[in-house]
Design a protein around this motif. Structure first.
Motif, PDB file in Angstrom:
ATOM      1  N   ASP A  85      32.579  16.970 -13.854  1.00 47.86           N
ATOM      2  CA  ASP A  85      31.665  15.936 -13.353  1.00 47.86           C
ATOM      3  C   ASP A  85      31.520  15.724 -11.836  1.00 47.86           C
ATOM      4  OD1 ASP A  85      29.911  13.918 -12.958  1.00 47.86           O
ATOM      5  OD2 ASP A  85      30.961  12.297 -14.068  1.00 47.86           O
ATOM      6  N   SER A  86      30.588  16.253 -11.254  1.00 49.10           N
ATOM      7  CA  SER A  86      30.457  16.563  -9.819  1.00 49.10           C
ATOM      8  C   SER A  86      29.733  15.400  -9.297  1.00 49.10           C
ATOM      9  CB  SER A  86      29.828  17.777  -9.481  1.00 49.10           C
ATOM     10  OG  SER A  86      28.500  17.734 -10.080  1.00 49.10           O
ATOM     11  N   THR A  87      29.508  14.135  -9.909  1.00 46.14           N
ATOM     12  CA  THR A  87      28.924  12.864  -9.294  1.00 46.14           C
ATOM     13  C   THR A  87      30.103  12.267  -8.349  1.00 46.14           C
ATOM     14  OG1 THR A  87      29.412  11.709 -11.136  1.00 46.14           O
ATOM     15  CG2 THR A  87      27.318  12.493 -11.177  1.00 46.14           C
ATOM     16  N   LYS A  88      29.545  11.462  -7.453  1.00 44.13           N
ATOM     17  CA  LYS A  88      30.285  11.030  -6.364  1.00 44.13           C
ATOM     18  C   LYS A  88      30.465   9.600  -6.859  1.00 44.13           C
ATOM     19  CE  LYS A  88      28.947  14.039  -2.480  1.00 44.13           C
ATOM     20  NZ  LYS A  88      28.292  13.791  -0.928  1.00 44.13           N
ATOM     21  N   LEU A  89      31.600   9.423  -7.688  1.00 39.18           N
ATOM     22  CA  LEU A  89      31.925   8.067  -8.078  1.00 39.18           C
ATOM     23  C   LEU A  89      33.179   7.642  -7.565  1.00 39.18           C
ATOM     24  CD1 LEU A  89      31.427   8.236 -11.942  1.00 39.18           C
ATOM     25  CD2 LEU A  89      29.692   7.682 -10.350  1.00 39.18           C
ATOM     26  N   LYS A  90      33.245   6.344  -7.018  1.00 41.68           N
ATOM     27  CA  LYS A  90      34.477   5.856  -6.153  1.00 41.68           C
ATOM     28  C   LYS A  90      35.535   5.721  -7.118  1.00 41.68           C
ATOM     29  CE  LYS A  90      32.088   2.895  -3.070  1.00 41.68           C
ATOM     30  NZ  LYS A  90      31.959   1.260  -2.500  1.00 41.68           N
ATOM     31  N   GLN A  91      35.604   5.759  -8.380  1.00 43.83           N
ATOM     32  CA  GLN A  91      36.652   5.734  -9.182  1.00 43.83           C
ATOM     33  C   GLN A  91      37.416   6.976  -9.257  1.00 43.83           C
ATOM     34  OE1 GLN A  91      35.352   4.911 -13.246  1.00 43.83           O
ATOM     35  NE2 GLN A  91      34.346   6.937 -13.510  1.00 43.83           N
ATOM     36  N   TYR A  92      36.754   8.107  -8.827  1.00 41.18           N
ATOM     37  CA  TYR A  92      37.339   9.234  -8.668  1.00 41.18           C
ATOM     38  C   TYR A  92      38.243   9.631  -7.586  1.00 41.18           C
ATOM     39  CZ  TYR A  92      34.159  10.607 -12.527  1.00 41.18           C
ATOM     40  OH  TYR A  92      33.306  10.854 -13.627  1.00 41.18           O
ATOM     41  N   ASP A  93      38.127   8.814  -6.324  1.00 39.46           N
ATOM     42  CA  ASP A  93      38.905   9.026  -5.133  1.00 39.46           C
ATOM     43  C   ASP A  93      40.286   9.235  -5.420  1.00 39.46           C
ATOM     44  OD1 ASP A  93      36.397   8.647  -3.980  1.00 39.46           O
ATOM     45  OD2 ASP A  93      36.802   6.713  -3.290  1.00 39.46           O
ATOM     46  N   PHE A  94      40.684  10.369  -4.957  1.00 40.49           N
ATOM     47  CA  PHE A  94      42.177  10.699  -5.148  1.00 40.49           C
ATOM     48  C   PHE A  94      43.166   9.662  -4.647  1.00 40.49           C
ATOM     49  CE2 PHE A  94      46.118  12.994  -3.406  1.00 40.49           C
ATOM     50  CZ  PHE A  94      46.232  13.828  -4.748  1.00 40.49           C
ATOM     51  N   GLU A  95      42.661   9.138  -3.281  1.00 41.98           N
ATOM     52  CA  GLU A  95      43.840   8.267  -2.576  1.00 41.98           C
ATOM     53  C   GLU A  95      44.041   6.911  -3.594  1.00 41.98           C
ATOM     54  OE1 GLU A  95      45.416   8.974   0.027  1.00 41.98           O
ATOM     55  OE2 GLU A  95      44.330  10.939   0.164  1.00 41.98           O
ATOM     56  N   ASN A  96      43.037   6.487  -4.285  1.00 34.90           N
ATOM     57  CA  ASN A  96      43.101   5.265  -4.983  1.00 34.90           C
ATOM     58  C   ASN A  96      43.353   5.663  -6.558  1.00 34.90           C
ATOM     59  OD1 ASN A  96      42.867   3.618  -2.809  1.00 34.90           O
ATOM     60  ND2 ASN A  96      40.436   3.951  -2.981  1.00 34.90           N
ATOM     61  N   LEU A  97      43.869   6.581  -6.992  1.00 27.15           N
ATOM     62  CA  LEU A  97      43.709   7.029  -8.465  1.00 27.15           C
ATOM     63  C   LEU A  97      45.342   6.829  -9.038  1.00 27.15           C
ATOM     64  CD1 LEU A  97      41.978   8.456 -10.376  1.00 27.15           C
ATOM     65  CD2 LEU A  97      43.039  10.730  -9.992  1.00 27.15           C
ATOM     66  N   GLU A  98      45.561   6.189  -9.997  1.00 23.52           N
ATOM     67  CA  GLU A  98      46.605   5.853 -10.593  1.00 23.52           C
ATOM     68  C   GLU A  98      46.507   6.478 -12.143  1.00 23.52           C
ATOM     69  OE1 GLU A  98      48.021   1.663  -8.723  1.00 23.52           O
ATOM     70  OE2 GLU A  98      46.741   1.614 -10.627  1.00 23.52           O
ATOM     71  N   PHE A  99      47.780   6.722 -12.546  1.00 20.84           N
ATOM     72  CA  PHE A  99      47.987   7.335 -13.986  1.00 20.84           C
ATOM     73  C   PHE A  99      48.955   6.678 -14.755  1.00 20.84           C
ATOM     74  CE2 PHE A  99      51.174   9.442 -11.331  1.00 20.84           C
ATOM     75  CZ  PHE A  99      52.294   9.855 -12.327  1.00 20.84           C
TER      76      PHE A  99
ATOM     77  N   ASN B 210      54.704  18.211 -33.213  1.00 26.34           N
ATOM     78  CA  ASN B 210      54.072  16.674 -33.539  1.00 26.34           C
ATOM     79  C   ASN B 210      54.008  15.784 -32.438  1.00 26.34           C
ATOM     80  OD1 ASN B 210      53.448  17.774 -36.033  1.00 26.34           O
ATOM     81  ND2 ASN B 210      55.315  17.049 -37.036  1.00 26.34           N
ATOM     82  N   ASP B 211      54.724  16.047 -31.375  1.00 28.27           N
ATOM     83  CA  ASP B 211      54.538  14.971 -30.173  1.00 28.27           C
ATOM     84  C   ASP B 211      53.277  14.942 -29.734  1.00 28.27           C
ATOM     85  OD1 ASP B 211      57.445  14.679 -29.951  1.00 28.27           O
ATOM     86  OD2 ASP B 211      57.713  15.946 -28.267  1.00 28.27           O
ATOM     87  N   VAL B 212      53.028  13.402 -29.334  1.00 26.00           N
ATOM     88  CA  VAL B 212      51.639  13.160 -28.715  1.00 26.00           C
ATOM     89  C   VAL B 212      51.843  12.446 -27.350  1.00 26.00           C
ATOM     90  CG1 VAL B 212      49.731  11.808 -29.205  1.00 26.00           C
ATOM     91  CG2 VAL B 212      50.748  12.841 -31.042  1.00 26.00           C
ATOM     92  N   VAL B 213      51.274  13.203 -26.489  1.00 21.65           N
ATOM     93  CA  VAL B 213      51.030  12.488 -25.056  1.00 21.65           C
ATOM     94  C   VAL B 213      49.697  12.072 -24.691  1.00 21.65           C
ATOM     95  CG1 VAL B 213      51.794  13.314 -22.723  1.00 21.65           C
ATOM     96  CG2 VAL B 213      53.202  14.154 -24.324  1.00 21.65           C
ATOM     97  N   LYS B 214      49.725  10.819 -24.071  1.00 19.48           N
ATOM     98  CA  LYS B 214      48.716  10.291 -23.660  1.00 19.48           C
ATOM     99  C   LYS B 214      48.467  10.157 -22.077  1.00 19.48           C
ATOM    100  CE  LYS B 214      45.569   6.494 -24.252  1.00 19.48           C
ATOM    101  NZ  LYS B 214      45.285   5.207 -25.255  1.00 19.48           N
ATOM    102  N   ILE B 215      47.743  10.767 -21.458  1.00 24.89           N
ATOM    103  CA  ILE B 215      47.683  10.600 -19.979  1.00 24.89           C
ATOM    104  C   ILE B 215      46.455   9.586 -19.579  1.00 24.89           C
ATOM    105  CG2 ILE B 215      47.814  11.508 -17.747  1.00 24.89           C
ATOM    106  CD1 ILE B 215      48.610  13.675 -20.502  1.00 24.89           C
ATOM    107  N   SER B 216      46.474   8.649 -19.045  1.00 31.19           N
ATOM    108  CA  SER B 216      45.525   7.747 -18.502  1.00 31.19           C
ATOM    109  C   SER B 216      45.077   7.826 -17.117  1.00 31.19           C
ATOM    110  CB  SER B 216      45.454   6.396 -19.284  1.00 31.19           C
ATOM    111  OG  SER B 216      45.588   6.303 -20.584  1.00 31.19           O
ATOM    112  N   PHE B 217      43.888   7.782 -16.588  1.00 27.10           N
ATOM    113  CA  PHE B 217      43.526   7.551 -15.270  1.00 27.10           C
ATOM    114  C   PHE B 217      42.614   6.513 -14.682  1.00 27.10           C
ATOM    115  CE2 PHE B 217      44.752  12.025 -16.164  1.00 27.10           C
ATOM    116  CZ  PHE B 217      45.664  12.332 -15.027  1.00 27.10           C
ATOM    117  N   ARG B 218      42.972   5.731 -13.612  1.00 32.64           N
ATOM    118  CA  ARG B 218      42.121   4.659 -13.377  1.00 32.64           C
ATOM    119  C   ARG B 218      42.047   4.670 -12.000  1.00 32.64           C
ATOM    120  NH1 ARG B 218      45.676  -0.661 -14.732  1.00 32.64           N
ATOM    121  NH2 ARG B 218      47.297  -0.513 -12.728  1.00 32.64           N
ATOM    122  N   THR B 219      40.997   3.771 -11.263  1.00 31.83           N
ATOM    123  CA  THR B 219      41.149   3.467  -9.951  1.00 31.83           C
ATOM    124  C   THR B 219      42.308   2.212  -9.701  1.00 31.83           C
ATOM    125  OG1 THR B 219      38.989   4.225  -9.609  1.00 31.83           O
ATOM    126  CG2 THR B 219      39.760   2.392  -8.004  1.00 31.83           C
ATOM    127  N   LYS B 220      42.902   2.129  -8.742  1.00 29.77           N
ATOM    128  CA  LYS B 220      44.037   1.075  -8.781  1.00 29.77           C
ATOM    129  C   LYS B 220      43.601  -0.259  -9.197  1.00 29.77           C
ATOM    130  CE  LYS B 220      47.327  -0.701  -5.266  1.00 29.77           C
ATOM    131  NZ  LYS B 220      47.873  -0.436  -4.173  1.00 29.77           N
TER     132      LYS B 220
END
Length: 546
Positions: free
Chosen positions: A91-105, A152-162
């Motif tokens: 997704d190449s749209t310029k959304l603030k939530q994609y900013d690397f500096e404010n990204l949390e996981f 059968n392990d299940v790993v869930k990784i979530s991303f958000r803006t801080k």
């Protein structure tokens, strides 16, 4: 244009040297790049394998099946140059939530928190010596997960803006797929070497196969890259090597059978170790190899075909079959034509014989009528009768050697006959012919209806004298020619048998004609009651060409 540039850049990156992992799944969020690495990754929700998919927020959960034990996830602020990607979601749209500096996981494993919400820089920097990733100028890249997964392990990784709600979830399932064998390699020798030599070649080739490379491949990989049907011949020998199941003992690991044109070549499944050798292919056959792990029900297939010899060629067989059918049909038509001609000659002879029988019958009745007039002293009527009788005799002689005659001559002869009988019985006569009927070109059997007219006059209206009425019509109904004879006599039972020869001869003539004629048929119908009798002679399809 930006999207096109982004796509080109991704493909340029994908042709660079592969990393240590076989599959790298890239989620591109503007400048932020999330790389999921495993020995084998298949997206659950995509039925087709596309290199690049463009999607727009809001994001749906990215659900992946991974088959390898080692799972690693790296997040960077731009593309890492020496990684090739098997799947790309962007997704190449310029959304603030994609900013690397404010990204949390946040990472959960089997519904338990492995890492609570934290920023990306809390992961391992790619400068760590345990990675093979190379840092470029201004690149920030961190490995946020590096785990060994169990089945059968299940790993869930979530991303958000801080401080905000998650905008992306990646759900990764560790699965294992070894219910059916997976082909690791094969060798194909068409040169007709001995079986012993080929077995030595197969054993030598087996030592060179890196089975660990295929350890985590799913069995459906074979279905994804389905191989074409293999062409073989009598000299061909093939060895196929399969992945060991759980790296257990390979002795009698496999069960297989070979189908030849859909039929098994053996009653039971044969046993094999981790490779199968096929040989002795017969020409003109289709083969299907079915292979399964011992004790399992599911199997995989591989198809082979052998071209037929020239005498087995299907087109040659079809051509020969067509030739035989054509020749048989030609012979049948010749014999049938000869038979039909012979039958027609026989029928013609019978018809002429019946006509010859009818003439004496008519002559006998006519002479009796003349004798009656003479005995009654009616000389004038006798002379008139004899004149008409001589004209009728001349017509009958002309008809004697003919199968059919023009309708005009038939009507003329029948009118002579009716006029003769009118001298005796003094009945009223009415004649009608449809104007659309061509009397000159329409042909009928000679004197076929004469016995019917005679029967109507002698047995129907003779006792009525001048009160008797006889109607004779020639009609057209579509393609049918119809003779209608109607009298007002006392009638009779239509199911009673006739003792007179005339009607019986007429019925026999009709039956013989119908048996020898393909297109035209004759129907004989009678309706009778106390008010009179109506008889129909119908020539079916006689006027077809008019």
């Amino acid at each position: 244009m930006k999207k096109l540039f982004f796509l080109i850049l991704l493909f340029v990156q994908s042709i660079l040297v592969f990393s240590q992992d076989r599959h790298n799944y890239l989620i591109a969020l503007r400048e932020t790049q999330i790389v999921i690495s495993n020995n084998f990754i298949i997206p659950q929700k995509t039925s087709s394998y596309k290199n690049v998919q463009f999607i727009k927020a809001p994001w749906k959960d990215q659900i992946l099946n991974v088959y390898g034990k080692q799972l690693s996830i790296t997040v960077s602020n731009s593309l890492i140059r020496n990684i090739a990607f098997s799947e790309i979601v962007a997704d190449s749209t310029k959304l603030k939530q994609y900013d690397f500096e404010n990204l949390e996981f946040q990472i959960l494993k089997n519904n338990k928190i492995l890492y609570s919400w934290r920023n990306i820089e809390s992961g391992f920097s790619i400068n760590d010596k345990t990675t093979r990733l190379q840092k470029s100028e201004n690149l920030k890249a961190y490995k946020i997960l590096d785990q060994i997964l169990n089945e059968n392990d299940v790993v869930k990784i979530s991303f958000r803006t801080k401080g905000e709600k998650p905008f992306l979830n990646c759900i990764i399932h560790k699965v294992k797929d070894d219910k059916v064998p997976l082909v690791c390699s094969s060798i194909h020798n068409p040169n007709g070497v001995s079986l012993e030599t080929f077995v030595e070649e197969a054993l030598s080739h087996k030592k060179q196969i890196n089975y660990s490379f295929y350890e985590d491949w799913p069995s459906l990989y074979s279905a994804k890259y389905e191989e074409p049907i293999v062409k073989v011949d009598e000299k061909t020998k093939i060895a196929i090597f399969y992945r060991p199941k759980n790296y257990a003992n390979t002795k009698d690991m496999l069960e297989y059978r070979l189908l030849e044109n859909g039929e098994p070549t053996s009653e039971t499944w044969k046993k094999a170790n981790d490779f199968i050798i096929l040989h002795d292919f017969k020409p003109g056959k289709k083969y299907v190899l079915q292979v399964k792990y011992r004790g399992e029900k599911k199997y995989i297939t591989k198809e082979f075909f052998s071209e037929p010899k020239w005498f087995q060629n299907i087109w040659l067989k079809i051509s020969f079959f067509i030739f035989v059918i054509t020749l048989s049909g030609f012979i049948f038509l010749i014999l049938r034509n000869k038979r039909m001609k012979r039958l027609q000659r026989e029928q013609k002879a019978k018809l002429q014989f019946m006509s010859a029988q009818l003439n004496p019958h008519f002559l006998f009745n006519a002479l009796n009528s003349i004798q009656g007039l003479i005995n009654s002293g009616n000389i004038d009527k006798s002379n008139t009768y004899l004149t008409d009788f001589s004209k009728l005799m001349r017509a009958i002689l002309d008809f004697s050697d003919k199968d059919v005659i023009p309708l005009s001559l038939e009507i003329k002869a029948l009118k002579h006959y009716i006029s003769i009988e009118q001298l005796r019985f003094s009945f009223c006569f009415d004649f009608f012919i449809d104007a659309e009927i061509s009397e000159a070109t329409t042909e009928v059997l000679p004197m076929l209806v004469q016995p019917i007219l005679e029967n109507s006059m002698r047995h129907g209206i003779s006792i009525l004298n001048e009160n008797g009425k006889l109607s004779f019509k020639v009609l057209k109904n579509d393609k049918d020619l119809i003779f209608e004879i109607l009298d007002n006599g006392k009638g009779f039972q239509t199911n009673q048998k006739f003792s007179g020869k005339g009607i019986n001869i007429t019925k026999d003539r009709i039956a013989l004609f119908n048996s020898s004629s393909d297109k035209v048929k004759i129907d004989y119908l009678v309706e009778s009651n106390n008010d009179g009798t109506k008889t129909l002679i119908i020539y079916k399809n006689l006027l077809n060409n008019d």
